[in-house]
Design an enzyme around this catalytic site. Structure first.
Site, PDB file in Angstrom:
ATOM      1  N   ASP A 153       0.948  -1.488  -0.262  1.00 51.55           N
ATOM      2  CA  ASP A 153       1.960  -2.443  -0.700  1.00 51.55           C
ATOM      3  C   ASP A 153       3.322  -1.888  -0.304  1.00 51.55           C
ATOM      4  O   ASP A 153       3.804  -0.922  -0.890  1.00 51.55           O
ATOM      5  CB  ASP A 153       1.867  -2.630  -2.215  1.00 51.55           C
ATOM      6  CG  ASP A 153       2.742  -3.756  -2.722  1.00 51.55           C
ATOM      7  OD1 ASP A 153       3.777  -4.030  -2.089  1.00 51.55           O
ATOM      8  OD2 ASP A 153       2.397  -4.352  -3.763  1.00 51.55           O
ATOM      9  N   GLY A 209      -6.504  -6.342  -1.281  1.00 47.04           N
ATOM     10  CA  GLY A 209      -5.185  -6.853  -0.939  1.00 47.04           C
ATOM     11  C   GLY A 209      -5.067  -7.305   0.494  1.00 47.04           C
ATOM     12  O   GLY A 209      -4.432  -8.322   0.784  1.00 47.04           O
ATOM     13  N   ILE A 215      -9.523  -9.683  -7.646  1.00 42.02           N
ATOM     14  CA  ILE A 215     -10.611  -9.770  -6.668  1.00 42.02           C
ATOM     15  C   ILE A 215     -11.502  -8.540  -6.828  1.00 42.02           C
ATOM     16  O   ILE A 215     -11.048  -7.405  -6.665  1.00 42.02           O
ATOM     17  CB  ILE A 215     -10.079  -9.818  -5.219  1.00 42.02           C
ATOM     18  CG1 ILE A 215      -8.980 -10.871  -5.062  1.00 42.02           C
ATOM     19  CG2 ILE A 215     -11.232 -10.034  -4.239  1.00 42.02           C
ATOM     20  CD1 ILE A 215      -9.414 -12.279  -5.277  1.00 42.02           C
ATOM     21  N   LEU A 232       3.019 -12.243   4.074  1.00 40.56           N
ATOM     22  CA  LEU A 232       2.790 -11.675   2.757  1.00 40.56           C
ATOM     23  C   LEU A 232       2.312 -10.226   2.816  1.00 40.56           C
ATOM     24  O   LEU A 232       2.714  -9.397   1.988  1.00 40.56           O
ATOM     25  CB  LEU A 232       1.769 -12.531   1.998  1.00 40.56           C
ATOM     26  CG  LEU A 232       1.462 -12.097   0.558  1.00 40.56           C
ATOM     27  CD1 LEU A 232       2.704 -12.189  -0.324  1.00 40.56           C
ATOM     28  CD2 LEU A 232       0.325 -12.923  -0.020  1.00 40.56           C
ATOM     29  N   TYR A 255       3.093  -8.001   4.870  1.00 45.70           N
ATOM     30  CA  TYR A 255       4.221  -7.120   5.171  1.00 45.70           C
ATOM     31  C   TYR A 255       5.268  -7.336   4.080  1.00 45.70           C
ATOM     32  O   TYR A 255       6.365  -7.808   4.320  1.00 45.70           O
ATOM     33  CB  TYR A 255       4.830  -7.447   6.540  1.00 45.70           C
ATOM     34  CG  TYR A 255       3.935  -7.169   7.725  1.00 45.70           C
ATOM     35  CD1 TYR A 255       2.829  -6.345   7.626  1.00 45.70           C
ATOM     36  CD2 TYR A 255       4.206  -7.744   8.969  1.00 45.70           C
ATOM     37  CE1 TYR A 255       2.011  -6.103   8.717  1.00 45.70           C
ATOM     38  CE2 TYR A 255       3.404  -7.500  10.071  1.00 45.70           C
ATOM     39  CZ  TYR A 255       2.300  -6.685   9.948  1.00 45.70           C
ATOM     40  OH  TYR A 255       1.499  -6.444  11.031  1.00 45.70           O
TER      41      TYR A 255
END
Length: 529
Positions: free
Chosen positions: A111, A179, A237, A469, A471
């Site tokens: 992230d 992710g 998830i 998203l 990045y």
């Protein structure tokens, strides 16, 4: 009267919760709740880390990639739950929700803005890295992959089962499946097969009530949303069911540098004209990068071209000689290899490196501070603008760009096929990436990134200026940790999701109406009447 009714039908009913809560967060009750809600068969104690644990800091930093945001001493961080079983995920959701504690979910830790491990309000990190099971079904060309499995682990498992199956996803082997796939899953097979979310057929998701949704209970709308809309706005998830794709036994790769003195600017301009029109079996990335000489003051810019072709070197040479002879590719530049070996090539490992390196997990804290941004390009960037880019790059100490070509099947997949909207009409996507080691250099590097981003504004997508998203970029808009303002969410939401935002907000309102799953760039629950 009719006009009034029409206006009322368009009123947005904001269901996002504010930061005014009836009860205050209670860390001790949260921890007791976790132990109560997990069984003796799958006890949570070994998965639970608090500030009192001797291994708390190492657990935190191992999956905190960006040192800019790494803060293991954050007193707002109640605990880390490194889930080892689905029940740990369910308990964490239920106990956090009942005790007014937010959740930050991370799988691989990539992230860019640290939003999966920071918050300004009390929170718990739900770390998925120990949920890493992978099951391959060669006969059906399918697999189940847990959210905490890395791409390197998935690629290795696929290669062990078949020499002619693959999965379209990113080139970095330490990306977490949870992710990476939920944000889109962009990779070097995308011109032939699209991106990761185009091959997701099912998932196991823990919802805001702690229930596991899968198959018929998951719902087609929620499955659509988590394929490109980011899973963290909708639930946790746990695993993905994916279709695998066919690849030949032999692929061909090359990487060639062009310096400015060798005409890199001219070659790169021509690349813009042809890269999205090449056969869809060929992915040709251009990578402008800062080059440091013998002494730090000797800086220059070079462009490295990476290619991956689903076929032989002979065929690739014929394509390159016809479409981009300016690059000057020679037969000795080309290496024929299996698909699994191309994953090593993209990581710049020497030929002959054991496949086992793809299984490596992080063992040391993140050592670098970095910033990333993204753009979508729809018309060629003029050479004179490129020259200005190079001048700004020379002010960095470590900076590169990735120009990733579009075209191929990406032009054929509708923008609303999944929540990931960035499809037809793009020549290429840009990633800007700067790294530095000294925190005192942060402001200077962020300023330079802003300068190069502002320079590019007239030459990239607009209304809105789109962003990717995966990045993650906080500059495109954000909310505070404890509040979700819909108008602010629309700013970043339209950049990430374009015309799909409205549908995403409605799905959010259906599955998480009280907005439990929220963070600085989450999707708000809004119904349009």
């Amino acid at each position: 009267m009719r006009e009034i009714v029409s206006v009322l039908l368009l009123v947005l009913l904001v269901l996002a919760s504010s930061d005014a809560h009836v009860t205050k967060p209670n860390a001790e009750k949260f921890l007791r709740c976790l132990r109560y809600r997990t069984s003796r068969v799958n006890p949570i104690n070994e998965a639970l880390y608090t500030h009192d644990n001797s291994t708390f800091v190492s657990s935190y930093v191992s999956y905190a990639k960006n040192k800019r945001f790494s803060n293991p001493n954050d007193t707002k961080l109640v605990a880390i739950v490194a889930a080892k079983h689905e029940s740990h995920v369910q308990a964490t959701v239920v106990c956090a929700k009942s005790n007014r504690i937010q959740i930050r979910i991370r799988s691989g830790g990539h992230d860019y803005e640290g939003l999966s491990y920071i918050s300004s309000v009390p929170f718990v990190i739900l770390d998925m890295h120990d949920l890493r099971s992978i099951t391959i079904d060669v006969s059906r060309k399918q697999a189940w992959v847990d959210a905490g499995a890395t791409m390197g682990e998935l690629y290795t498992k696929i290669a062990e089962a078949s020499k002619t199956l693959a999965f379209p996803a990113g080139v970095c082997p330490t990306l977490g499946a949870g992710g990476h796939i939920s944000g889109g899953g962009y990779g070097n097979l995308m011109r032939k097969y699209g991106i990761s979310v185009d091959h997701v057929v099912d998932a196991r998701v823990v919802d805001a009530n702690g229930k596991i949704l899968t198959g018929a209970t998951l719902g087609a709308d929620l499955l659509w949303a988590i394929r490109g809309g980011g899973g963290a706005s909708f639930g946790v998830i746990v695993s993905w069911k994916i279709n695998l794709v066919d690849v030949p036994k032999t692929l061909t790769v090359f990487k060639v540098n062009k310096t400015l003195e060798q005409g890199a600017t001219d070659v790169l301009y021509k690349w813009q004209l042809v890269s999205s029109k090449l056969p869809q079996e060929l992915f040709l990335r251009a990578m402008p990068q800062l080059v440091i000489g013998a002494v730090p003051s000797q800086k220059s810019v070079a462009v490295r071209f990476y290619a991956q072709f689903l076929g032989s070197a002979r065929r690739l040479m014929a394509i390159m000689n016809k479409s981009l002879p300016e690059l000057g590719i020679k037969r000795e530049d080309c290496y024929e290899m299996s698909w699994i070996n191309t994953t090593l090539f993209w990581q710049n490992y020497p030929v002959g490196t054991p496949i086992s390196v793809l299984l490596d997990r992080p063992s040391n804290p993140a050592g670098a501070l970095f910033k990333s941004k993204s753009d979508y390009v729809k018309k060629p960037i003029p050479k004179e603008v490129m020259e200005k880019i190079w001048k700004i790059m020379l002010n960095f100490n470590n900076m590169f760009m990735q120009w990733n070509p579009y075209g191929g099947v990406m032009d054929k997949i509708p923008a609303d096929a999944t929540a990931f909207p960035h499809r037809k009409g793009n020549l290429f996507k840009i990633q800007y990436f700067a790294l530095w080691g000294d925190a005192n250099a942060t402001n200077a590097n962020l300023g330079l990134m802003k300068e190069i981003y502002n320079l590019m504004e007239p030459y990239v997508s607009s209304n809105p200026r789109a962003a990717f998203l995966n990045y993650r970029d906080i500059d495109v808009g954000s909310n505070p940790s404890g509040v979700t303002n819909v108008e602010e969410a629309k700013i970043y939401g339209e950049k990430y999701f374009l015309g799909n935002l409205k549908r995403l907000m409605e799905i959010k309102a259906k599955y998480d109406p009280k907005n439990f799953f929220r963070y600085e760039q989450s999707i708000p629950p809004v119904r349009v009447m």
